[in-house]
Design a protein around this motif. Sequence first.
Motif, PDB file in Angstrom:
ATOM      1  N   ALA A  55     -49.012  29.414  68.186  1.00  0.00           N
ATOM      2  CA  ALA A  55     -50.454  29.197  67.992  1.00  0.00           C
ATOM      3  C   ALA A  55     -50.739  27.716  67.747  1.00  0.00           C
ATOM      4  CB  ALA A  55     -50.971  30.038  66.835  1.00  0.00           C
ATOM      5  N   GLY A  56     -49.881  27.073  66.985  1.00  0.00           N
ATOM      6  CA  GLY A  56     -50.015  25.635  66.741  1.00  0.00           C
ATOM      7  C   GLY A  56     -49.789  24.834  68.010  1.00  0.00           C
ATOM      8  N   LEU A  57     -48.808  25.248  68.805  1.00  0.00           N
ATOM      9  CA  LEU A  57     -48.534  24.566  70.068  1.00  0.00           C
ATOM     10  C   LEU A  57     -49.740  24.640  71.003  1.00  0.00           C
ATOM     11  CD1 LEU A  57     -44.874  25.750  70.779  1.00  0.00           C
ATOM     12  CD2 LEU A  57     -45.609  23.498  69.971  1.00  0.00           C
ATOM     13  N   ASN A  77     -43.753  11.162  62.907  1.00  0.00           N
ATOM     14  CA  ASN A  77     -43.017  11.684  61.748  1.00  0.00           C
ATOM     15  C   ASN A  77     -42.694  13.175  61.872  1.00  0.00           C
ATOM     16  OD1 ASN A  77     -43.218   9.112  60.473  1.00  0.00           O
ATOM     17  ND2 ASN A  77     -45.299   9.632  59.867  1.00  0.00           N
ATOM     18  N   VAL A  78     -42.161  13.563  63.027  1.00  0.00           N
ATOM     19  CA  VAL A  78     -41.832  14.962  63.274  1.00  0.00           C
ATOM     20  C   VAL A  78     -40.457  15.270  62.673  1.00  0.00           C
ATOM     21  CG1 VAL A  78     -41.407  16.677  65.073  1.00  0.00           C
ATOM     22  CG2 VAL A  78     -43.188  14.960  65.397  1.00  0.00           C
ATOM     23  N   ASN A  79     -40.388  16.331  61.881  1.00  0.00           N
ATOM     24  CA  ASN A  79     -39.097  16.689  61.289  1.00  0.00           C
ATOM     25  C   ASN A  79     -38.217  17.418  62.306  1.00  0.00           C
ATOM     26  OD1 ASN A  79     -39.547  19.514  61.281  1.00  0.00           O
ATOM     27  ND2 ASN A  79     -40.437  19.474  59.245  1.00  0.00           N
ATOM     28  N   GLU A  80     -36.979  17.659  61.913  1.00  0.00           N
ATOM     29  CA  GLU A  80     -35.989  18.234  62.831  1.00  0.00           C
ATOM     30  C   GLU A  80     -36.380  19.634  63.310  1.00  0.00           C
ATOM     31  OE1 GLU A  80     -31.466  19.293  62.122  1.00  0.00           O
ATOM     32  OE2 GLU A  80     -31.857  17.174  61.682  1.00  0.00           O
ATOM     33  N   THR A  81     -36.922  20.448  62.413  1.00  0.00           N
ATOM     34  CA  THR A  81     -37.304  21.825  62.752  1.00  0.00           C
ATOM     35  C   THR A  81     -38.414  21.848  63.789  1.00  0.00           C
ATOM     36  OG1 THR A  81     -36.733  22.493  60.496  1.00  0.00           O
ATOM     37  CG2 THR A  81     -38.073  24.021  61.774  1.00  0.00           C
ATOM     38  N   VAL A  82     -39.459  21.054  63.567  1.00  0.00           N
ATOM     39  CA  VAL A  82     -40.592  20.999  64.494  1.00  0.00           C
ATOM     40  C   VAL A  82     -40.147  20.372  65.816  1.00  0.00           C
ATOM     41  CG1 VAL A  82     -42.900  20.032  64.877  1.00  0.00           C
ATOM     42  CG2 VAL A  82     -42.300  20.978  62.640  1.00  0.00           C
ATOM     43  N   MET A  83     -39.312  19.340  65.752  1.00  0.00           N
ATOM     44  CA  MET A  83     -38.832  18.689  66.968  1.00  0.00           C
ATOM     45  C   MET A  83     -38.028  19.674  67.819  1.00  0.00           C
ATOM     46  SD  MET A  83     -39.213  15.908  68.481  1.00  0.00           S
ATOM     47  CE  MET A  83     -38.616  15.286  70.025  1.00  0.00           C
ATOM     48  N   GLU A  84     -37.265  20.527  67.181  1.00  0.00           N
ATOM     49  CA  GLU A  84     -36.490  21.525  67.909  1.00  0.00           C
ATOM     50  C   GLU A  84     -37.427  22.471  68.675  1.00  0.00           C
ATOM     51  OE1 GLU A  84     -33.351  25.063  66.869  1.00  0.00           O
ATOM     52  OE2 GLU A  84     -33.269  23.247  65.646  1.00  0.00           O
ATOM     53  N   VAL A  85     -38.531  22.860  68.053  1.00  0.00           N
ATOM     54  CA  VAL A  85     -39.516  23.709  68.724  1.00  0.00           C
ATOM     55  C   VAL A  85     -40.099  22.968  69.928  1.00  0.00           C
ATOM     56  CG1 VAL A  85     -41.753  24.866  68.491  1.00  0.00           C
ATOM     57  CG2 VAL A  85     -40.072  25.024  66.647  1.00  0.00           C
ATOM     58  N   PHE A  86     -40.437  21.693  69.748  1.00  0.00           N
ATOM     59  CA  PHE A  86     -40.977  20.893  70.855  1.00  0.00           C
ATOM     60  C   PHE A  86     -39.982  20.813  72.014  1.00  0.00           C
ATOM     61  CE2 PHE A  86     -43.913  18.141  67.967  1.00  0.00           C
ATOM     62  CZ  PHE A  86     -44.885  19.129  68.003  1.00  0.00           C
ATOM     63  N   GLU A  87     -38.700  20.630  71.698  1.00  0.00           N
ATOM     64  CA  GLU A  87     -37.688  20.489  72.742  1.00  0.00           C
ATOM     65  C   GLU A  87     -37.436  21.811  73.470  1.00  0.00           C
ATOM     66  OE1 GLU A  87     -34.451  18.750  70.559  1.00  0.00           O
ATOM     67  OE2 GLU A  87     -35.306  16.739  70.722  1.00  0.00           O
ATOM     68  N   ILE A  88     -37.348  22.904  72.727  1.00  0.00           N
ATOM     69  CA  ILE A  88     -37.084  24.217  73.331  1.00  0.00           C
ATOM     70  C   ILE A  88     -38.229  24.643  74.245  1.00  0.00           C
ATOM     71  CG2 ILE A  88     -36.900  26.688  72.800  1.00  0.00           C
ATOM     72  CD1 ILE A  88     -35.253  25.834  70.313  1.00  0.00           C
ATOM     73  N   THR A  89     -39.457  24.330  73.836  1.00  0.00           N
ATOM     74  CA  THR A  89     -40.631  24.755  74.606  1.00  0.00           C
ATOM     75  C   THR A  89     -41.004  23.778  75.721  1.00  0.00           C
ATOM     76  OG1 THR A  89     -42.101  23.658  73.032  1.00  0.00           O
ATOM     77  CG2 THR A  89     -41.631  26.007  72.660  1.00  0.00           C
ATOM     78  N   GLY A  90     -40.374  22.615  75.738  1.00  0.00           N
ATOM     79  CA  GLY A  90     -40.715  21.610  76.749  1.00  0.00           C
ATOM     80  C   GLY A  90     -41.880  20.725  76.332  1.00  0.00           C
ATOM     81  N   PHE A  91     -42.416  20.950  75.146  1.00  0.00           N
ATOM     82  CA  PHE A  91     -43.536  20.130  74.676  1.00  0.00           C
ATOM     83  C   PHE A  91     -43.137  18.680  74.435  1.00  0.00           C
ATOM     84  CE2 PHE A  91     -45.879  23.899  74.525  1.00  0.00           C
ATOM     85  CZ  PHE A  91     -47.182  23.654  74.138  1.00  0.00           C
ATOM     86  N   SER A  92     -41.846  18.433  74.239  1.00  0.00           N
ATOM     87  CA  SER A  92     -41.388  17.051  74.037  1.00  0.00           C
ATOM     88  C   SER A  92     -41.591  16.229  75.315  1.00  0.00           C
ATOM     89  CB  SER A  92     -39.927  17.014  73.596  1.00  0.00           C
ATOM     90  OG  SER A  92     -39.120  17.711  74.531  1.00  0.00           O
ATOM     91  N   ASP A  93     -41.718  16.908  76.452  1.00  0.00           N
ATOM     92  CA  ASP A  93     -41.978  16.210  77.717  1.00  0.00           C
ATOM     93  C   ASP A  93     -43.477  15.992  77.951  1.00  0.00           C
ATOM     94  OD1 ASP A  93     -39.241  16.245  78.279  1.00  0.00           O
ATOM     95  OD2 ASP A  93     -39.402  18.190  79.277  1.00  0.00           O
ATOM     96  N   ILE A  94     -44.297  16.783  77.296  1.00  0.00           N
ATOM     97  CA  ILE A  94     -45.754  16.725  77.493  1.00  0.00           C
ATOM     98  C   ILE A  94     -46.420  15.797  76.475  1.00  0.00           C
ATOM     99  CG2 ILE A  94     -47.891  18.100  77.435  1.00  0.00           C
ATOM    100  CD1 ILE A  94     -46.105  20.558  78.120  1.00  0.00           C
ATOM    101  N   LEU A  95     -45.940  15.848  75.233  1.00  0.00           N
ATOM    102  CA  LEU A  95     -46.561  15.103  74.144  1.00  0.00           C
ATOM    103  C   LEU A  95     -45.890  13.750  73.931  1.00  0.00           C
ATOM    104  CD1 LEU A  95     -46.652  18.058  71.576  1.00  0.00           C
ATOM    105  CD2 LEU A  95     -48.531  17.287  73.015  1.00  0.00           C
ATOM    106  N   THR A  96     -46.653  12.802  73.406  1.00  0.00           N
ATOM    107  CA  THR A  96     -46.085  11.513  73.004  1.00  0.00           C
ATOM    108  C   THR A  96     -45.687  11.633  71.552  1.00  0.00           C
ATOM    109  OG1 THR A  96     -47.561  10.372  74.542  1.00  0.00           O
ATOM    110  CG2 THR A  96     -46.529   9.042  72.823  1.00  0.00           C
ATOM    111  N   ILE A  97     -44.369  11.582  71.302  1.00  0.00           N
ATOM    112  CA  ILE A  97     -43.842  11.769  69.961  1.00  0.00           C
ATOM    113  C   ILE A  97     -43.115  10.499  69.554  1.00  0.00           C
ATOM    114  CG2 ILE A  97     -42.331  13.162  68.497  1.00  0.00           C
ATOM    115  CD1 ILE A  97     -42.719  15.419  70.658  1.00  0.00           C
ATOM    116  N   GLU A  98     -43.520   9.956  68.409  1.00  0.00           N
ATOM    117  CA  GLU A  98     -42.891   8.723  67.908  1.00  0.00           C
ATOM    118  C   GLU A  98     -42.120   9.007  66.632  1.00  0.00           C
ATOM    119  OE1 GLU A  98     -46.033   5.912  67.344  1.00  0.00           O
ATOM    120  OE2 GLU A  98     -46.245   5.559  69.471  1.00  0.00           O
TER     121      GLU A  98
END
Length: 98
Positions: A55-57, A77-98
């Motif tokens: 829902a957050g995604l 300032n994304v923590n490891e748990t949230v970053m893992e969700v971004f990577e598994i879902t492919g959101f790390s490719d869509i979003l700009t994460i610093e």
Amino acid sequence: MTINKNQQGTALELTLAGRLDTTTAPQLEAELKHSVNGVTDLTLDFAELEYISSAGLRVLLAAQKVMNKQGNMVIRNVNETVMEVFEITGFSDILTIE
């Protein structure tokens, strides 16, 4: 979840704390709808965000689509748990994460 808002001109920073899930996603969605008009730089600070659900995604994806038309969106300032969700879902490719 708590949302702290800091706006300076056309730059808006939202700092999220807690859990972004089915219960709290509508809160962020409402804040974004209310706040992004005229914003060219949107920053989401996740330093205190513990968890994100699908829902957050969905809210982040909608915000990214809006900001693609009117400026930039950055997530910081994304923590490891949230970053893992971004990577598994492919959101790390869509979003700009610093």
